[in-house]
Design a protein around this motif. Structure first.
Motif, PDB file in Angstrom:
ATOM      1  N   GLN A 155       0.250   5.439   0.848  1.00  0.00           N
ATOM      2  CA  GLN A 155      -0.661   6.482   1.332  1.00  0.00           C
ATOM      3  C   GLN A 155      -0.029   7.855   1.132  1.00  0.00           C
ATOM      4  OE1 GLN A 155      -1.320   7.738   5.610  1.00  0.00           O
ATOM      5  NE2 GLN A 155      -3.206   6.557   5.284  1.00  0.00           N
TER       6      GLN A 155
ATOM      7  N   LYS B 181      -0.782  12.041   1.918  1.00  0.00           N
ATOM      8  CA  LYS B 181      -1.581  13.041   2.622  1.00  0.00           C
ATOM      9  C   LYS B 181      -1.546  14.359   1.855  1.00  0.00           C
ATOM     10  CE  LYS B 181      -0.690  10.988   7.153  1.00  0.00           C
ATOM     11  NZ  LYS B 181      -0.171  11.197   8.524  1.00  0.00           N
TER      12      LYS B 181
ATOM     13  N   SER C 212       0.831  -1.208   0.000  1.00  0.00           N
ATOM     14  CA  SER C 212       0.000   0.000   0.000  1.00  0.00           C
ATOM     15  C   SER C 212       0.865   1.256   0.000  1.00  0.00           C
ATOM     16  CB  SER C 212      -0.929   0.025   1.218  1.00  0.00           C
ATOM     17  OG  SER C 212      -0.202   0.243   2.411  1.00  0.00           O
TER      18      SER C 212
ATOM     19  N   ASN D 170      -6.576  12.162   2.705  1.00  0.00           N
ATOM     20  CA  ASN D 170      -5.674  11.021   2.533  1.00  0.00           C
ATOM     21  C   ASN D 170      -6.134  10.165   1.353  1.00  0.00           C
ATOM     22  OD1 ASN D 170      -4.364  11.889   4.800  1.00  0.00           O
ATOM     23  ND2 ASN D 170      -5.211  10.331   6.142  1.00  0.00           N
TER      24      ASN D 170
ATOM     25  N   THR E 255      -5.171   6.405  -0.378  1.00  0.00           N
ATOM     26  CA  THR E 255      -4.416   5.169  -0.204  1.00  0.00           C
ATOM     27  C   THR E 255      -4.717   4.224  -1.357  1.00  0.00           C
ATOM     28  OG1 THR E 255      -4.517   5.391   2.204  1.00  0.00           O
ATOM     29  CG2 THR E 255      -3.922   3.239   1.322  1.00  0.00           C
TER      30      THR E 255
END
Length: 628
Positions: free
Chosen positions: A562, A564, A560, A571, A573
């Motif tokens: 992510q 920001k 994964s 966010n 992801t």
């Protein structure tokens, strides 16, 4: 494992807990503890104890909303809300999710007889759909510095729509087809469960270690399951013979449970070096199951009630426990704890319909425990634990209703099985520093009156799987967990373990049990190239030994990224589960007169996109004029 949230049972299954943790903001979780030496009230629990500790948070409110979708049909969305004033904290969680799991499997079973053998080939595929709204509301009220009240409501609704298609081919000793059929099982169901719980927490004003906790709750729910079995018989060339059958199972299930748990701790000396811990618990579970079976009669063109396969029973299990323990905090980092728990259990089945006779069972159990802990310094510690634990059969193992979803392997519970007692001896060693933490354990278990699944071949060429108490067994296990901070941006976690089971000579002769070991290993790592981006990945492998065989999986993967945005409030992801489709399962099972080799694939492969937005506002308390 037993999952605690702030040292209280969560009453969530694995999927529900995963959804709750995924919805929680990272800054709302202070730490996750694997309690290798659980608190006194859970010392006799037969399994690991994991405690999720949440942060109290600053005064203000916080809200998070999210949406998620995956390529395998998974969709979810929800919101998390947290509000805190000087004396009241409120947390709310709502989640809506849909899951779609497809897969296929095949197996070969060889039936062994005195003068011949034959074979059963099975191929199947399935498509399972589930939708599940989940609600959780929590309120924490500080009456004063010593008293606190917590209230929780939890609601879960599940809707299930499953379809399984199977093809069975019987071959004789010369590998010639002599019988075949196709079978389709449609399974529709919906369940709901409501849970209400409350806690009263008190701590002493003069002695910090003096505490009283009272936790009570009520859960009730209903489930409706409708199974339809359509079977089409085939000729030797696997073409339809023109004969078929249709059967139906309709199940109503009502559940109610309530409990109260108390825990009291008090120092027995002024310096609080000797601590008393005691408590009394009571739990009651009621289950009412009504199963109506029917078959389609072609002559009358109607469904006819099947009385022999129908049942109506009530199940009750009540459990009362009391415990007492003392902890001595000695010089040079030594801590010694010992205790005793007495429990009285009553289990009963009352059959309103069916051929099974009513059963009841009650028993006393006394479960001692003792542990020696040594803190060598602030980083290194070790613990020796000796205890007895109990594993009680649940309605799953006890329910005598016959599940004939698989026409060639029927399943049913056994209301006469007894609980399993385990004498556990374990040594833990842990080292924790800023850049390295490593924890290991070595253990031995002597298990009495083990209850486990036993699969046997019956005269009709079918197998049946149920639960039985077998003789004692021995278990040896070694586990290792470690975390390494290579740099501030790059961290690695490694876990591995071996669990070896050794069965008695009697079981090896009677059931053809095989000594065997289970093995698991996992590698997780995270990389933060900057404070706005996080990359995480994990790899796992499992090999599970059972009394009658072994089941293995290939390496599974998760990855994964992510990112920001918008001042860390938005966010995004992107995650991939099993991106290369490597996860497959192989199994081998042997009985007294059969051998089974199986192979299956689940569509674990999934690419998921999750977006979330955070609303938060923190109030900083102003100092009273004239004070600093």
């Amino acid at each position: 494992p037993l999952i605690l949230i702030d040292e209280k049972p969560s009453n969530l299954n694995a999927q529900q807990l995963a959804e709750l943790l995924e919805s929680l903001p990272a800054n709302m979780v202070e730490k996750v503890e694997l309690m290798q030496t659980p608190p006194a009230e859970y010392a006799t629990y037969d399994g690991s104890v994991i405690n999720i500790v949440t942060k109290k948070g600053r005064v203000g409110y916080y809200q998070k909303i999210w949406l998620s979708a995956g390529t395998n049909g998974q969709k979810s969305g929800g919101t998390y809300l947290s509000y805190k004033s000087k004396k009241i904290t409120f947390n709310g969680h709502i989640n809506l999710s849909n899951y779609n799991v497809i897969g296929n499997s095949r197996s070969t079973r060889q039936n062994l007889y005195a003068d011949s053998s034959n074979y059963l080939y099975t191929k199947s595929n399935y498509d399972n759909k589930t939708s599940s709204p989940t609600f959780r509301l929590e309120s924490n009220i500080d009456i004063n510095k010593q008293k606190n009240i917590e209230l929780v409501y939890q609601g879960i609704i599940s809707n299930i729509d499953n379809v399984t298609n199977s093809e069975y081919t019987n071959l004789n000793n010369y590998l010639q087809v002599w019988k075949a059929n196709k079978r389709t099982v449609n399974y529709d169901g919906n369940t709901y469960n409501h849970g209400f719980s409350g806690s009263y927490n008190w701590k002493g004003a003069k002695q910090k270690s003096e505490k009283l906790n009272i936790h009570t709750g009520l859960n009730f729910g209903k489930g409706v399951n409708d199974k339809e079995f359509y079977q089409q018989y085939l000729l030797n060339d696997l073409t339809p013979s023109g004969q078929d059958s249709l059967q139906n199972q309709f199940i109503d299930n009502y559940t109610t449970s309530y409990y109260i748990r108390t825990n009291y701790s008090k120092p027995l000396v002024k310096n609080e070096k000797i601590l008393l811990n005691t408590g009394v618990n009571f739990t009651n579970d009621d289950d009412h199951t009504i199963l109506d079976a029917s078959y389609f009669n072609k002559t009358t063109n109607s469904l006819n009630y099947n009385d022999l396969l129908s049942s109506n029973f009530k199940f009750n299990q009540s459990l009362a426990t009391s415990r007492m323990g003392i902890t001595f905090i000695l010089n040079k980092g030594w801590r010694i704890s010992f205790g005793e728990q007495a429990e009285y259990a009553i289990t009963s089945f009352h059959f309103l319909k069916g051929a099974t006779q009513n059963t009841s069972n009650d028993y006393w159990r006394f479960l001692p425990n003792i542990s020696f802990r040594k803190e060598f310094n602030s980083k290194l510690n070790s613990t020796i634990t000796i205890r007895e634990t109990i594993r009680r059969p649940t309605i799953i193992e006890l329910n005598p209703n016959i599940d004939y979803t698989d026409a060639y392997n029927v399943r049913f519970g056994n209301p006469f099985i007894k609980p399993t007692l385990t004498q556990n001896f374990e040594y833990n060693l842990g080292y924790n520093s800023n850049k390295l933490n490593i924890n290991g354990s070595v253990g031995y278990n002597k298990v009495k009156e083990v209850f486990t699944t036993v699969r046997t071949l019956v005269a009709t060429g079918k197998t049946q799987t149920t639960y039985q108490n077998i003789s004692d067994q021995e278990e040896y296990h070694v586990n290792l967990w470690s975390g390494i901070t290579i740099t501030k941006k790059f961290k690695v976690n490694l876990s591995t373990g071996v669990h070896y089971n050794k069965y008695s000579p009697i079981d090896k002769i009677k059931f053809k049990y095989m000594d065997g070991g289970s093995y698991y290993t996992g590698l997780n790592y995270s990389f933060m190239p900057n404070n706005l981006t996080t990359i995480e990945a994990s790899n796992k492998y499992n090999s599970y030994a059972t009394p009658q065989g072994i089941s293995r999986s290939n390496i599974s993967m998760y990855f994964s990224v992510q990112r920001k945005l918008m001042n860390k409030k938005f966010n995004v992801t992107v995650a991939a589960s099993d991106p290369f489709g490597l996860t497959k399962y192989k199994g081998h099972t042997e009985g007294t007169n059969f051998i089974i080799d199986s192979y299956s694939i689940n569509n674990i492969r999934n690419f998921k996109l999750t977006v979330s937005y955070q609303f938060n506002k923190t109030y900083i308390q102003k100092l009273t004029p004239g004070k600093s």
